[in-house]
Write an enzyme that holds these catalytic residues in place. Structure first.
Site, PDB file in Angstrom:
ATOM      1  CG  HIS A   1      -1.928   1.061   1.252  1.00 28.70           C
ATOM      2  ND1 HIS A   1      -3.218   0.846   1.684  1.00 28.70           N
ATOM      3  CD2 HIS A   1      -1.885   2.362   0.888  1.00 28.70           C
ATOM      4  CE1 HIS A   1      -3.914   1.959   1.588  1.00 28.70           C
ATOM      5  NE2 HIS A   1      -3.118   2.900   1.109  1.00 28.70           N
TER       6      HIS A   1
ATOM      7  NE  ARG B   1      -9.070  11.039   5.974  1.00 31.76           N
ATOM      8  CZ  ARG B   1      -8.057  10.210   6.185  1.00 31.76           C
ATOM      9  NH1 ARG B   1      -6.887  10.707   6.538  1.00 31.76           N
ATOM     10  NH2 ARG B   1      -8.188   8.909   6.029  1.00 31.76           N
TER      11      ARG B   1
END
Length: 474
Positions: A223, A307
């Site tokens: 990831h 964000r």
């Protein structure tokens, strides 16, 4: 916080906001307050009844109780937060991460109230928040993709057929989800009906949206995410990558910058591609392009988080750039070249962050309670971010993360050794923590060699747990 690095001021003599509302809690509230204060910006902070004794509340000059402990009555209550913002006379609202940080309705309401939302525009929060629409958008701009189904529609039988088109093994995912919630792995067609029923229920309960899609499940991917900064004028840049492969329950627990054991030219090429897409679509403020990396197939777009990330500190450590100050200045309408005039051309050393959770270290179940002793190890290259102090209570109402410990070193090996030392010197009593798991991870041969992947946490538990039990939900 200890061992704070020398971050570059993003503001200089730029005038931004006079006063902002920090609409969050704990470590991220403390982090935003620190950044804003260094910029000469006053802060109003909110807190729930459960958080009244936390350090950031006690230290704040202006603090307002927002409601009862339940998030719906406090940190998720838009009406209350906007009323506080109006009464306090703030110019802008910083949502932190979690809670309302990726809620397009909240961002739009902030703007309609005549205030600035310190984050991307409501358009981008909504567009990227719906995972299949985000995938379609990114695919149109040549972002590499893994095989997926699109929104599952029709009868249960039709949905099973559509999901199977992604190929087995596959992952059922909420279209409006995030944070790893509601994702279910399916390895054969016979398991699809039950998985879809369970995922539909989880998605509706967690996100108020039951839409699902399926994507191909890689066996042991990595990831890897790319930090994007952008202004309101079509300019964007990346601040390199982070590897977030060590996860439990599909949630990150160890993150590092940069990604180990991958050629830097390969990483920079993907980061540059992400920047070109962000400039083409006129994305603004802050965002993280998240990908899965498989050695055979390369990068595949996963999602985009609109964000500030929990793991932003490791990027700060290898760039010297204060990402929170940069986000605030960009939200105030400053040009990217003013905010970050000299982006580093390569990461400076290596940084690793561990998230310390109040939880059983092997089964990963929450362990709220009183922090009767709370002493985190320090040392050279160590930075600590926390919303707690000794004598405060970890509430069962919120995420159980109690601290982030970031180690920076000239090399990855040095960062690991510094992190091991800090964790070994930490003393926390009154609750269980995941420090035993974190230490086991930092000593695990595959991790030390940079051979990380999203299933590695399960391997570590199987080898290191005293009773060799797998966690309840890996």
């Amino acid at each position: 916080m200890a061992g704070k690095p020398a971050l570059k001021s993003t503001t200089g003599d730029l005038t931004v906001f006079k006063k902002i509302l920090v609409a969050n809690r704990g470590a991220v509230a403390a982090r935003v307050i620190r950044a804003a204060t260094q910029m000469g910006i006053d802060c109003t902070v909110i807190y729930s009844e459960a958080d009244a004794d936390l350090p950031y509340v006690r230290q704040a000059e202006e603090k307002i109780c927002i409601g009862a402990p339940a998030a719906a009555d406090s940190y998720l209550n838009m009406d209350k937060i906007l009323a506080v913002a109006q009464s306090a006379g703030v110019d802008a609202i910083h949502p932190g991460y979690g809670f309302l940080s990726e809620n397009a309705e909240f961002a739009a309401r902030v703007q309609r109230a005549g205030l600035v939302f310190i984050g991307p525009s409501p358009h981008w929060i909504e567009s990227m928040g719906h995972k299949t629409r985000a995938r379609e958008l990114m695919a149109r701009h040549d972002m590499p993709m893994c095989r997926s189904s699109g929104i599952l529609q029709g009868t249960a039988e039709q949905q099973c057929h559509q999901a199977a088109s992604a190929g087995f093994p596959l992952l059922i995912k909420p279209a409006a989800g995030g944070g790893g919630i509601g994702m279910i792995a399916v390895h054969e067609a016979s398991a699809l009906p039950a998985a879809l029923e369970q995922a539909t229920s989880l998605a509706q309960r967690s996100f108020g949206n039951s839409q699902l899609y399926a994507e191909r499940l890689f066996a042991q991917p990595r990831h890897i995410e790319f930090q994007i900064m952008a202004d309101n004028f079509g300019n964007a840049m990346h601040l390199f990558e982070r590897d977030c492969s060590i996860q439990r329950r599909h949630q990150k627990v160890i993150e590092e910058a940069g990604a180990p054991a991958i050629d830097r030219a390969t990483l920079v090429s993907m980061a540059d591609s992400a920047v070109r897409i962000m400039e083409n679509v006129k994305y603004n403020n802050i965002g993280t392009v998240e990908t899965l990396y498989d050695q055979q197939t390369g990068f595949s777009f996963l999602e985009m988080n609109t964000r500030l990330q929990v793991e932003h500190g490791v990027t700060e450590a290898v760039t010297g750039i204060d990402i929170v100050q940069s986000q605030i200045a960009l939200a105030a309408g400053k040009h990217l070249h003013e905010v970050i005039p000299n982006r580093p051309q390569a990461p400076d050393g290596h940084a690793i962050q561990v998230r310390i959770y109040a939880e059983d270290p092997w089964r990963f179940t929450p362990s709220p309670g009183l922090l009767s002793v709370f002493r985190l190890g320090q040392g050279a290259g160590i930075r600590i971010e926390t919303g707690y102090a000794e004598g405060t209570r970890v509430s069962p109402f919120y995420d159980p993360m109690i601290a982030k410990v970031i180690a920076h070193g000239v090399t990855r090996h040095q960062a690991i050794e510094r992190l091991r030392s800090a964790l070994s010197d930490s003393v926390i009593k009154g609750i269980k923590t995941n420090i035993p798991f974190l230490l086991a991870a930092l000593e695990y041969p595959d991790f030390c060699q940079g051979q990380v992947h999203t299933q590695l946490a399960q391997d570590i538990v199987r080898q290191a747990a005293p009773d060799r039990k797998r966690p309840l939900a890996a």
